[in-house]
Enzyme design. Structure first.
Site, PDB file in Angstrom:
ATOM      1  N   MET A 141       0.836  -1.182   0.000  1.00 21.63           N
ATOM      2  CA  MET A 141       0.000   0.000   0.000  1.00 21.63           C
ATOM      3  C   MET A 141       0.879   1.243   0.000  1.00 21.63           C
ATOM      4  SD  MET A 141      -1.335  -0.156   3.963  1.00 21.63           S
ATOM      5  CE  MET A 141      -2.451   1.202   3.738  1.00 21.63           C
ATOM      6  N   CYS A 142       0.456   2.255  -0.704  1.00 20.70           N
ATOM      7  CA  CYS A 142       1.146   3.534  -0.795  1.00 20.70           C
ATOM      8  C   CYS A 142       2.413   3.419  -1.660  1.00 20.70           C
ATOM      9  CB  CYS A 142       1.519   4.095   0.568  1.00 20.70           C
ATOM     10  SG  CYS A 142       0.133   4.199   1.728  1.00 20.70           S
TER      11      CYS A 142
END
Length: 263
Positions: A1-2
């Protein structure tokens, strides 16, 4: 994520790093190539950068997807800096923090981003939160795992730890409290970048040069980029092994293995 990225080098338009490359952070917001968790990074974004003569960086952060913000594209076209940190945030469950939850987090000369997740949040790391002074807990920008990890790092920085030491110690204590966490952290003070590979991808691109040499053009000037994934297909990109800390300056990148905390 990210996804996140940090840069040190000659004065460069933000867009040359965040927008223009074929797989820049902008494109990674909807089409990352090496992201292991999550698929669309649309829950916030930000960039922090340093101006000559001012050790405290400026920031631009927003809730929502970066591709829908025309002001960001305009800012990236005209703002130039020799050091920056940018990030896009993975789509997550709805929360009340909005822009405050978007990286980079900042305090004094430091910019920080967290790519990952704390396993068992928030209960797993409640004992770590209890070790922080009340004033620091009350100063958290957001009620998220990333904000708490930043508070733990910041506490060490204020106690005098070097950037790399602050990240390494925080990763190990969070990993011990919450096994299975993903803790790719990115930190800069405008002169040095520190980052950890712990559960997700991390790459660096180093272009050492000698600024004192005659007729040096801008492409030869020393620079370093540390990012979740390469923004182009330059063969000089190097992948950082998992469980590794790297500390980079404009002319040097030093990797250090990180040991798993005791079971």
């Amino acid at each position: 994520m990210c996804r996140h990225i940090a840069f040190l080098g000659p004065q460069t338009a933000l867009g040359e790093l965040l927008v223009q490359p074929p797989h820049a952070l902008l494109r990674q917001s909807w089409a990352p190539r090496r992201q292991r968790y999550g698929t669309v990074n649309a829950d916030g974004f930000g960039v922090g950068w340093y101006a000559d003569g001012d050790p405290v960086p400026g920031r631009y952060r927003r809730q929502g997807p970066v591709w829908g913000d025309r002001s960001f594209a305009d800012l990236c076209r005209v703002v130039r800096s020799g050091a920056l940190l940018g990030a896009v945030r993975d789509a997550t469950e709805a929360g009340a923090d909005g822009e405050a939850a978007a990286a980079p987090f900042a305090a004094g000369p430091w910019l920080f981003s967290h790519n990952g997740a704390v396993k068992g949040w928030p209960g797993s790391v409640a004992p770590l939160a209890a070790t922080l002074p009340a004033a620091e807990l009350l100063s958290l920008e957001a009620r998220s795992d990333s904000a708490l990890v930043w508070a733990l790092v910041l506490h060490r920085l204020r106690e005098g730890d070097a950037l790399g030491d602050a990240l390494a110690a925080t990763v190990l204590e969070v990993a011990e409290a919450a096994p299975g966490s993903r803790l790719n952290l990115l930190l800069t003070d405008g002169a040095t970048i520190a980052a950890t590979a712990w559960g997700d991808t991390l790459w660096y691109l180093a272009e050492p040069g000698h600024a004192s040499a005659p007729e040096v053009n801008r492409a030869q000037e020393p620079r370093a980029v540390v990012a979740s994934e390469p923004y182009d297909d330059d063969r000089r990109w190097c992948e950082v092994p998992d469980r590794t800390l790297i500390v980079a300056t404009r002319t040097d990148v030093l990797p250090t293995p990180l040991k798993e905390p005791p079971a």
